[in-house]
Design a protein around this motif. Structure first.
Motif, short mmCIF file in Angstrom:
data_model
loop_
_atom_site.label_atom_id
_atom_site.label_comp_id
_atom_site.label_asym_id
_atom_site.label_seq_id
_atom_site.Cartn_x
_atom_site.Cartn_y
_atom_site.Cartn_z
N SER A 41 79.75 -10.76 86.79
CA SER A 41 79.70 -11.67 87.93
C SER A 41 80.59 -11.17 89.07
O SER A 41 81.77 -10.87 88.85
CB SER A 41 80.14 -13.07 87.50
N THR A 91 82.15 -8.66 79.23
CA THR A 91 81.30 -9.78 79.61
C THR A 91 80.46 -9.42 80.83
O THR A 91 80.98 -9.00 81.86
CB THR A 91 82.15 -11.02 79.92
N VAL A 93 75.88 -9.36 82.27
CA VAL A 93 74.46 -9.32 81.93
C VAL A 93 74.11 -7.85 81.70
O VAL A 93 74.42 -7.00 82.54
CB VAL A 93 73.59 -9.92 83.04
N GLN A 121 72.57 -11.86 78.44
CA GLN A 121 73.96 -12.19 78.73
C GLN A 121 74.84 -11.92 77.51
O GLN A 121 74.53 -12.36 76.39
CB GLN A 121 74.08 -13.67 79.13
N THR A 123 78.82 -12.54 76.47
CA THR A 123 80.06 -13.21 76.84
C THR A 123 81.08 -13.01 75.73
O THR A 123 80.81 -13.31 74.57
CB THR A 123 79.84 -14.71 77.07
#
Length: 126
Positions: A41, A91, A93, A121, A123
């Motif tokens: 992100s 973490t 995608v 994804q 995590t």
């Protein structure tokens, strides 16, 4: 038309493991290299690993060396990314891509990586 589908993502604790799979259709995968990428992100996408068509060359992001292993099963038209000792900084995608029309892995920033899946994804958190 080439189609790639990634799967296998999930949530794990630091130190855990996951195996990602990338199933490719629309071409004979045994003739092509294939790479794994990730995008966290707020960050740019980065290359994680790549494997040449004949298993002759595998390449890894420095931070993935010794922890991730890329394998391929041409009979199943699937490439796997075995991830161990996962860290929170893993973490992201994760995506796979076929660098058409190349048999061997190009640099990760090559624009021949143009066939992308929807991603899966991963995590990693306590």
């Amino acid at each position: 038309q080439v189609h790639v589908v990634e799967s296998g993502g999930g949530s794990v604790r630091p130190g855990g493991s996951l195996i990602l799979a990338c199933e490719v259709s629309g071409l004979k995968l045994n003739s092509y290299a294939i790479g794994w990428f990730r995008q966290a992100s707020g960050k740019e996408r980065e290359g994680v690993s790549c494997i040449s068509y004949d298993y002759g060359g595998t390449y890894y992001l420095d931070s993935a060396k010794g922890r991730f292993t890329i394998t391929r099963d041409n009979a199943k038209s699937t490439v796997y990314l075995h991830m161990t000792s996962l860290k929170p900084e893993d973490t992201a995608v994760y995506y796979c891509s076929v660098p058409l029309p190349l048999e061997r892995c190009p640099p990760f920033d090559s624009d021949v990586f143009a066939q992308w899946g929807q991603g899966t994804q991963v995590t990693v958190s306590p």
